[in-house]
Motif scaffolding. Sequence first.
Motif, PDB file in Angstrom:
ATOM      1  N   THR A  52       0.867  -1.171   0.000  1.00 41.32           N
ATOM      2  CA  THR A  52       0.000   0.000   0.000  1.00 41.32           C
ATOM      3  C   THR A  52       0.906   1.224   0.000  1.00 41.32           C
ATOM      4  OG1 THR A  52      -1.734  -1.167   1.228  1.00 41.32           O
ATOM      5  CG2 THR A  52      -1.824   1.239   1.214  1.00 41.32           C
ATOM      6  N   LEU A  86       2.905  -1.166   4.106  1.00 37.60           N
ATOM      7  CA  LEU A  86       2.490   0.224   4.060  1.00 37.60           C
ATOM      8  C   LEU A  86       3.719   1.129   3.925  1.00 37.60           C
ATOM      9  CD1 LEU A  86       0.245   2.392   4.331  1.00 37.60           C
ATOM     10  CD2 LEU A  86       0.586   2.282   6.813  1.00 37.60           C
ATOM     11  N   ARG A 103      -2.233   4.477   9.972  1.00 33.25           N
ATOM     12  CA  ARG A 103      -3.094   3.570   9.208  1.00 33.25           C
ATOM     13  C   ARG A 103      -2.851   2.109   9.589  1.00 33.25           C
ATOM     14  NH1 ARG A 103      -4.148   5.242   3.005  1.00 33.25           N
ATOM     15  NH2 ARG A 103      -4.463   7.481   3.252  1.00 33.25           N
ATOM     16  N   ARG A 154      -5.770  -0.154   7.647  1.00 33.84           N
ATOM     17  CA  ARG A 154      -5.937   0.471   6.333  1.00 33.84           C
ATOM     18  C   ARG A 154      -4.728   0.214   5.434  1.00 33.84           C
ATOM     19  NH1 ARG A 154      -6.865   6.491   7.734  1.00 33.84           N
ATOM     20  NH2 ARG A 154      -7.100   6.680   5.465  1.00 33.84           N
ATOM     21  N   ASN A 155      -4.306  -1.018   5.403  1.00 39.31           N
ATOM     22  CA  ASN A 155      -3.216  -1.388   4.496  1.00 39.31           C
ATOM     23  C   ASN A 155      -3.374  -2.838   4.077  1.00 39.31           C
ATOM     24  OD1 ASN A 155      -2.270  -1.977   7.376  1.00 39.31           O
ATOM     25  ND2 ASN A 155      -0.667  -3.002   6.189  1.00 39.31           N
ATOM     26  N   VAL A 190       1.393   5.150  -0.217  1.00 38.78           N
ATOM     27  CA  VAL A 190       0.603   6.351   0.070  1.00 38.78           C
ATOM     28  C   VAL A 190       1.442   7.601  -0.190  1.00 38.78           C
ATOM     29  CG1 VAL A 190      -0.729   7.602   1.808  1.00 38.78           C
ATOM     30  CG2 VAL A 190      -0.685   5.094   1.836  1.00 38.78           C
ATOM     31  N   GLU A 245      -5.268   0.979  12.128  1.00 36.33           N
ATOM     32  CA  GLU A 245      -6.664   1.074  11.699  1.00 36.33           C
ATOM     33  C   GLU A 245      -6.987   0.015  10.650  1.00 36.33           C
ATOM     34  OE1 GLU A 245      -6.628   5.025  10.226  1.00 36.33           O
ATOM     35  OE2 GLU A 245      -6.326   5.950  12.193  1.00 36.33           O
ATOM     36  N   VAL A 264      -0.097   8.774   8.096  1.00 32.29           N
ATOM     37  CA  VAL A 264       0.048   7.571   7.274  1.00 32.29           C
ATOM     38  C   VAL A 264       0.463   6.396   8.147  1.00 32.29           C
ATOM     39  CG1 VAL A 264       1.271   6.515   5.354  1.00 32.29           C
ATOM     40  CG2 VAL A 264       0.609   8.914   5.221  1.00 32.29           C
ATOM     41  N   THR A 285       5.172   5.075   2.807  1.00 28.34           N
ATOM     42  CA  THR A 285       4.922   6.486   2.520  1.00 28.34           C
ATOM     43  C   THR A 285       5.820   6.957   1.394  1.00 28.34           C
ATOM     44  OG1 THR A 285       4.401   6.894   4.855  1.00 28.34           O
ATOM     45  CG2 THR A 285       4.866   8.823   3.488  1.00 28.34           C
TER      46      THR A 285
END
Length: 352
Positions: free
Chosen positions: A321, A346, A336, A341-342, A323, A339, A333, A348
């Motif tokens: 993921t 993950l 995440r 959300r990946n 971002v 949460e 970021v 950046t």
Amino acid sequence: MASLPTESRQWQLARHPATYPKLEGSDATFEIAKVPLPALNEGEALLRTIFISNDPAARVWITGEKAKPREYVPPVKIGDKMRARSLSRVIGSKARKLPVGTVVLASGGWAEYFTAREDECIAIPQDSGYDLPHYLGTLGVTGLTAYYGLVEIVEAARDDVVVVSGAAGATGSTAVQVAKKIIGCKKVIGIAGTDDKCRFVEGLGADVCLNYKSPTFYEDLSRATEDLADIFFDNVGGDILDFMFTRLRQGGRIALCGSVSRYNNLSEKASFANFDNVITQRLKINGFVVLDYLHKLPTVIQIFQEAAKEGKIRVDDDSQTLVPAKFEEIPGVWLRLFEGRNQGKLVTKLLV
């Protein structure tokens, strides 16, 4: 020729968070500071951050003294730059092995620019055919964690049934592929947090993946391990780890890689209702930290590149993921991770 920067913005720790880190307000966990960049000495390079790795363990590094476990790395102290691995480009150099333009893996932290010695950097091949962010994930320390956790810590073999928690995350998704497609384990069971993530994990090679948020999760996991499992590769801890004590056969092995379910509540004591199974079933529990294996990273990169060519490991957009984010958005970021959300690693991508 443009002059080199003489200062850098960096995110630093402002307060130890008691529970979930806060991004705003008078009690915000992090703050931005400007710091001067020192003149380069021989063997040093000036680097500009391109990509930043987001890792759950960073939450442990910023925990206050009351809740903190025994350290395996020095903590991030108040006023320290937030620690993270990054991929960065050399923009100034007095290091023979790091000419300008080289991209390196280093511990640059949440900073725009930083200096590093050449022995603190691993140069990334420019002609590998893989997008750079994968060297923070599958082709980097994440892959190293999954590979040695299975191969060395629990000595996974073809006849083993393996359960992987956090199977849609960076390390878990790689562990699923290593277990099923490199080692060739008999059965691989993933655990993830949504039905879509479970389908992703099954697409990586898991025989089945179970949604831990399902009301029937523990019944589903019992059915999937009807004949019991040999190995549990754990990234989560908590109740799932406790239940897995009951689902491992005698002599079963557990690789404790992480405990993300507890990272924002380390002050709460962990308790296990099923811990007696560790004794009665002679379970072997091994915690491990990937830092012990960093010297083997080049070898694992080669193993994974060959595996990718053979179709055994996915190194593609779906396995990470990515971002894009402004410098001011870096902490958001990172959060995440907590949460869900990946999917995969993950990363950046720092916008200039």
